[in-house]
Design a protein around this motif. Structure first.
Motif, PDB file in Angstrom:
ATOM      1  N   HIS A 187       0.827  -1.212   0.000  1.00 34.68           N
ATOM      2  CA  HIS A 187       0.000   0.000   0.000  1.00 34.68           C
ATOM      3  C   HIS A 187       0.869   1.273   0.000  1.00 34.68           C
ATOM      4  O   HIS A 187       0.368   2.366  -0.238  1.00 34.68           O
ATOM      5  N   LEU A 188       2.168   1.119   0.267  1.00 29.40           N
ATOM      6  CA  LEU A 188       3.049   2.286   0.247  1.00 29.40           C
ATOM      7  C   LEU A 188       3.961   2.313  -0.981  1.00 29.40           C
ATOM      8  O   LEU A 188       4.394   3.383  -1.410  1.00 29.40           O
ATOM      9  N   PHE A 189       4.277   1.123  -1.513  1.00 30.32           N
ATOM     10  CA  PHE A 189       5.278   1.056  -2.582  1.00 30.32           C
ATOM     11  C   PHE A 189       4.826   0.202  -3.747  1.00 30.32           C
ATOM     12  O   PHE A 189       4.070  -0.743  -3.576  1.00 30.32           O
ATOM     13  N   MET A 202       7.349   5.222  -4.472  1.00 28.56           N
ATOM     14  CA  MET A 202       6.319   5.570  -3.502  1.00 28.56           C
ATOM     15  C   MET A 202       4.973   5.665  -4.206  1.00 28.56           C
ATOM     16  O   MET A 202       4.872   6.245  -5.274  1.00 28.56           O
ATOM     17  N   ARG A 203       3.957   5.094  -3.585  1.00 29.18           N
ATOM     18  CA  ARG A 203       2.601   5.320  -4.097  1.00 29.18           C
ATOM     19  C   ARG A 203       2.147   6.687  -3.601  1.00 29.18           C
ATOM     20  O   ARG A 203       2.283   6.995  -2.414  1.00 29.18           O
ATOM     21  N   ALA A 232       0.213   7.364  -0.454  1.00 24.00           N
ATOM     22  CA  ALA A 232       0.951   7.288   0.812  1.00 24.00           C
ATOM     23  C   ALA A 232       1.232   8.680   1.380  1.00 24.00           C
ATOM     24  O   ALA A 232       1.618   8.819   2.535  1.00 24.00           O
ATOM     25  N   ARG A 273      -0.356  14.336   4.303  1.00 28.17           N
ATOM     26  CA  ARG A 273       0.895  14.359   5.074  1.00 28.17           C
ATOM     27  C   ARG A 273       1.559  15.736   5.026  1.00 28.17           C
ATOM     28  O   ARG A 273       1.204  16.583   4.230  1.00 28.17           O
ATOM     29  N   ASP A 281       9.748   5.698   6.074  1.00 26.75           N
ATOM     30  CA  ASP A 281       9.185   4.375   5.757  1.00 26.75           C
ATOM     31  C   ASP A 281       8.529   4.332   4.377  1.00 26.75           C
ATOM     32  O   ASP A 281       8.168   3.267   3.906  1.00 26.75           O
ATOM     33  N   ARG A 282       8.345   5.506   3.765  1.00 34.92           N
ATOM     34  CA  ARG A 282       7.720   5.492   2.437  1.00 34.92           C
ATOM     35  C   ARG A 282       8.517   6.248   1.382  1.00 34.92           C
ATOM     36  O   ARG A 282       8.013   6.507   0.285  1.00 34.92           O
TER      37      ARG A 282
END
Ligand SMILES: Nc1nc2c(c(=O)[nH]1)N[C@H]1C(S)=C(S)[C@@H](COP(=O)(O)O)O[C@H]1N2
Ligand SMILES: [Mo]
Length: 434
Positions: A83-85, A94-95, A98, A102, A109-110
């Motif tokens: 779900h992140l990559f 990176m998706r 994500a 933010r 982590d992403r």
């Protein structure tokens, strides 16, 4: 925003190319002839591989075959939750969802990972930065360099910079998907980019302590990851020279990323961060640094990271500043509820400097201005929002385009080049309203 000539990537590259073609710049390990042959081979590969998997510059990392000693090490150390990559060979993009909602920086982590081979396991206690070359006092040699350990670097005055790192191939897949011209190489969507708070010591501080002389012209940091092998040729360690003017300006030897020790995949224990220049300049896992009184060259500025193809000079055009791009903080094919107003979030960035304005089109209306997040004005990238009330369920195409402070914008289609660098076209982002 114009930079002094000595710090402008495009200008530097043009000058060094002339010198290299005239035999005046050194490129260790690889002759000019070999590089030209590799280029020709990769050109042939390019044409033949148009419909297949990306090959050429991202071919499997031959240099890390463990020789039957067990499974090959994973190219990336950190977890890559789907779900992140999105994984792309030894890399991970990176998706964009994500980043939804933010802050300015991308959490570690992403943050995307671009590895030519694998993340090497390095020991901070035995790690050394080794400087050598004819641009230092006494011309120390590679076997007998000037050394710094991690505590030496941590003992020097620290600086922090929020800087964007972007792969020059970011957006490459849209050459194929939107323009029908597949380009070889890592098929990045728009997720080969990130902004982080880097903390470390200025490269200039260390160069001066190491005995930098007035004769120095180029500085070439080199990674401790395995040699890069492509097209049957071992190109040696990942390395790329910088002119001394840029090296003394805003370049960092970073040991922290967003307040944490540099993660393994992002260059632990120390990486170079070259603000404003393409991602390959920011060498991870830096070990040796050559400081030279004569111009230097590496395959990463002769063969790769050049603009080849129709409309570009033979030998390749200069790859200057990163182009302008915009992304929605949304999944590809995101679902959006019908009947209510939604606030669409996104970001835009440019290698030329800050973003001046952003416009969004939702398919049911004309281009309209997006609201720029005030806290990001003048920053490494620009967050923005735009309100949208989807008129009806179904498939819609969202588009965003930005203009930077130099007036550079985003055309409907990006200019073609064989290796698919510097995509700047408007990306058509599909969503489904339900
Ligand atoms: N030693 C080394 N440095 C490297 C690379 C690499 O493979 N090895 N990749 C480069 C490229 S092409 C990019 S885009 C950036 C990516 O940095 P990241 O992986 O921290 O996102 O690192 C650069 N530095
Ligand atoms: Mo890159």
């Amino acid at each position: 925003m114009s930079r002094p000539l000595s710090q402008d990537e495009g200008d530097h590259d043009a000058r060094r190319t002339r010198q290299w073609l005239a035999g005046e710049a050194r490129c260790d390990g690889i002759s000019r002839q070999e590089l030209l042959e590799l280029g020709a081979a990769m050109g042939a590969v390019t044409a033949a591989a148009a419909e297949r998997e990306p090959v050429g510059v991202t071919r499997a990392p031959v240099g890390v075959d463990p020789g039957g000693a067990g499974p090959a090490p994973a190219p990336i150390a950190k977890p890559l939750p789907p779900h992140l990559f999105r994984r792309l060979d030894s890399n991970a993009e990176m998706r964009w969802e994500a980043m939804a909602g933010r802050g300015h920086v991308v959490p570690n982590d992403r943050f995307f990972v671009r590895n030519h081979t694998v993340t090497p396991p390095l020991d901070a206690d035995t790690w050394r930065l080794s400087l050598f070359g004819t641009g230092l006092r006494g011309a120390p040699t590679r076997p007998d360099p000037v050394e710094f350990d991690l505590s030496d670097l941590r003992g020097l005055p620290a600086e922090e910079r929020t800087a964007l790192v972007e792969c020059a191939g970011n957006g490459r897949r849209y050459f194929a998907e939107q323009q029908g011209y597949p380009a070889p190489g890592v098929a990045w969507g728009l997720g080969g980019v990130g902004v982080a708070r880097w903390r470390g010591v200025r490269l200039g501080t260390v160069l001066r302590l190491a005995g930098l002389t007035d004769a120095a012209v180029d500085v070439m940091p080199e990674g401790l990851d395995p040699d890069y092998v492509t097209g049957g040729m071992n190109l040696g360690r990942v390395r790329r020279p910088l002119p001394v003017g840029k090296a003394l300006d805003d370049v960092l030897l970073a040991y922290e990323m967003n307040g944490e020790p540099l993660p393994a995949d992002h260059g632990f224990p120390v990486r170079v961060v070259v603000p404003g220049w393409i991602g390959i300049s920011s060498i991870k896992w830096v070990g040796a640094v050559e400081v030279s009184a004569t111009p230097l060259f590496s395959p990463w500025n002769t063969q790769f990271y050049r603009m080849f193809g129709p409309g570009h000079p033979t030998g390749g055009g200069v790859l200057a500043a990163q182009s302008v791009k915009s992304a929605f903080e949304l999944a590809w094919d995101a679902r959006i509820p019908a009947g209510a107003e939604v606030l669409l979030h996104g970001r835009s960035w440019s290698g030329n400097g800050p973003i001046a304005r952003v416009e969004v089109a939702t398919g049911d209306d004309d281009w309209r201005p997006a609201e720029l997040v005030a806290a990001d004005r003048g920053g490494a990238w620009q967050r923005w929002t735009v309100a949208w009330r989807p008129p009806a369920p179904g498939r819609w195409t969202l588009r965003a385009r930005a203009v930077d402070v130099t007036g550079a914008g985003q055309p409907e289609a990006a200019g073609h080049n064989d290796f698919g660098y510097l995509f700047d076209g408007v990306v058509r982002h599909p969503v489904t309203v339900t």
